[in-house]
Every structure is written in structure tokens, then in C-alpha cells.
Write an enzyme that holds these catalytic residues in place. Sequence first.
Site, PDB file in Angstrom:
ATOM      1  CB  CYS A 142      -0.931  -0.439   1.316  1.00  9.97           C
ATOM      2  SG  CYS A 142      -2.472   0.930   0.803  1.00  9.97           S
ATOM      3  CG  HIS A 173      -3.479  -3.468   3.596  1.00  8.03           C
ATOM      4  ND1 HIS A 173      -2.028  -2.800   4.052  1.00  8.03           N
ATOM      5  CD2 HIS A 173      -4.482  -2.503   3.338  1.00  8.03           C
ATOM      6  CE1 HIS A 173      -2.458  -1.545   4.079  1.00  8.03           C
ATOM      7  NE2 HIS A 173      -3.514  -1.236   3.302  1.00  8.03           N
TER       8      HIS A 173
END
Length: 490
Positions: free
Chosen positions: A333, A431
Site C-alpha cells: 500500500c 493488505h
Amino acid sequence: MSDRGRTLMVQGTTSDAGKSTLVTALCRWLARRGVAVVPFKPQNMALNSAVTADGGEIGRAQAVQAQACRLAPHTDMNPVLLKPNTDIGAQVIIHGRAVTSMDAAAYHDYKRVAMEAVLASHGRLAAAYRVVMVEGAGSPAEINLRANDIANMGFAEAVDCPVILVADIDRGGVFAHLVGTLELLSDSERERVKGFVINRFRGDIALLQPGLDWLEARTGKPVLGVLPYVSDLHLEAEDAIDTRQAAKVGPRLKVVVPVLPRISNHTDFDPLRLHPQVELSFVGPGQALPSADLIVLPGSKSVRADLAALRERGWDEAILRHLRYGGRLLGICGGLQMLGERLHDPLGLEGAAGSSAGLGLLALETTLEADKQLRNVQGRLSLEDAPLSGYEIHAGVTRGEALARPAVVLDDGRADGARSVDGNVMGTYLHGLFESTAACSALLRWAGLREVQAVDYQALRERDIERLADLVERNLDTGRLLALCGEPHA
């Protein structure tokens, strides 16, 4: 009390007293009895969040509690989420969607609006479930936060629910914590505390009994039970980084995570903490990055500021040295965004508007945009075509030629992330990568572990939730608990 679902609230004398764990335990205990129970936290402040079935985000602790209830996470379970992005400010998320960022003083005035969202969510849950199991935040006795409180007694008073007060005996001062908290409550708030749970006790319970007898006589309230200290319980931490690791023997892959000031979703690394063949190190300020097989740049709530901090600590040079010696580098991310050439924040979403140079390890540029991407996804890792599940929480839109070598191909046809030409650097927006057994094994092999032991992280989490419910059965006054929930004791 309404004839709708009953509400029971767990509050704590301090942060980290055991509220999240006790709510998780009570949720699974009730679910095993066939009770339709749902978790609820009015307001959460955390940088660890989960994506819900209705396309929003909530605290990860509530997602684990939803699993304990055998439910899919929903934004009503945590209607107000605060994600700090500066030392005095946070992004405010209402019903799963970011509405604004504000400093602490402005949010204090905004609480009246936030309370409307809290009560609306609670009302929907109370209409749909028999028991709403509520987790408070911090302590109900914070004098400076009492006005406009929506997280603890302010909420309990608004919905007229009973409260259990939990305290951690392992840190010491448990009787002072419990009695002192009661003394700082108003008469009506004190009245709604129906009992105490003492958490993390080690030793002979008989030696504690005189103190319990005194506490009950002093307060006129029952001790509902004493929960033992459990050292090998590995559920996701709500906010603080959990550095405990499972017992490990034999050769291990060395994985290093630089801890940046606004690190987010560090629960991504829980499967590595528990993996018997991984030595996981979190490296903080003032520490040099040690030699490693794999460095992972984690998610961040303020990527440009964290990138500046990484450079100030000399970690950028350490990362380049790591790559020169053949190490592998993964960005997740915000970590993916750092790996690119430029990062732009024209709207000032994460601080002052502007642009920053990235590490230049992938031919990418990222621009932060107002609309946050929130979705649960499935796909396949480019390594070994390993199946995976994960979730996206990001405001960045990334472009560049490195996207032609994606890290992941999603089931909806989209490509995610990128890999370097030499294959030593990889980044993804997803994630939860390491929670998928096949993907975790593939990543560990990519990082240099030859014979990988497959670990089912989901099964480990489910096992620990069941263990918590067993602790409730063995150590708490289940008759009184059922009565507080409005359930028959059978």
C-alpha cells in the site's frame, strides 16, 4: 430497556485492559449458545482497519469480533473511526466513509454529529440481533473527555445499557484502578456498572480472594470472574504493534519491517510473527536496519511524511545496500507508493499539499485523490500463480510502465501492483497478503526460504477465538452474564 435486542457494554479502567479481547470472547461464547449477537464499538481510534461487506472500513478489532459472532464485518459495527494523520489531528470516518480531517479541538465540537451516527448504527443492530456486545474506548474516567462523550458512559447513558468494568491485574494497581474509576463516575454512571472482570492474572487465585472479597464489600458490586494470563494468544492488536513471536527453532528467514511514524495496518505482519520459519523484526527510530532476507515497507497514513522520516533515519541508503547484496524488497500500500519515482498530494489529503520524490525503485508515479478505494478482493499472486484474498484501503492512483509487470492479477480482471525488471522488488496495494497460505508460502520462497512450512493463519485465529470462549465458560459467572444479556440460564 427496549424490547429490542439487549445491549451490554464492556469498559476498561485503562487502555489495553482487555476490552477487545473480552468482547471477542463473549461474542463467541454467546454465538456458541445459539444467541444472535453482534459486536459494536461506537468510536475507535486506530490505524488498523478492515474493509466491510458494505464497502466501508472499520477497526480491525471489530472485524475479529464479527468473526467471533460468525458474521461478516459491517460499518454499523464501528460507526466512527478516527485514523490519526498528525500528532493533533485525524481523518474522521463515519459509517465507513472518510468525511473530513480535523484537529482534536474541532472533533470535540463535532461529537454531537458523530453521536447521531453512533445511535443510528446501534439502533439498526439492536433491531436485528438479540444481543449487542459493545466495547468502550480507553477509560470512562478521563475527566477532560467527559463532555460530549460518545465512546464510554456517554453512549451507555444514551442507550441505557449495563456496563462491565475490566481491569488488567498484570500491570499492577488493579484495586486502585477499579475503585478509582468508580469514584470518578457520576452516580447514574456508577449505578450502571454491574460487575468487574479482572484480566491477566498469574498465580494462585486463593491468594487473590481476600482482595476480591474486599472489592465486593467496598463497592457493593460483584466480581464476575478472573481471567488468567495467556501468553500464546495471538489475535490482531487494535493499535499497538505486537512484537511477540511464536516459539521457533532451526533456520529462519529474516524479515525486517521499518516502523514509520504513521504506520498503518501493521496487522499485515501477524502471520509472519506466528510463522515458525520466520524471524520478524520491527525496527524503530534510532535503530539501523539489520541484515535481512526481506525488507517490507508497510502501509502508512501519511506516506510523504513517512518517506521523509525514512530518509532522515538513513533507511533509504540501507534499503539500497540491501538490494545490492541480493535482498528482496516488498512494499504494501503506502510502501508501494514509496517505491515509485514520485508521489503527489495536490489536495493536501495527508498533510501539506505538494510532491515528493520516491525511492525510484519502480517506474511508477502516484497521485492521492479524494475518493478512497475500499474493497475486498481475490486474485492470484504473480509468484507461482498462488491464490490469495486481501483488501484495498488507499486514496492513491498509481500509473507507470512498471504496472506492465503486476504483482497480482485480481479475479475481476484488474492488475495490481508491480515488480521490478530483475524481480527483486515488488509492491502491491493489497493488505492481508500473508494471511493466504499459498501466497505467504510463495512470498517466503521468493525471499529465499527453500523448504516452506505451510501455516493456516485463519485456522490459528479461529482456534484462539474458541480458546477465549472456553476461558469465559471456565472462569466467569456465566449465569450473571446471561442475565445481563437478557438470556435464560440453561
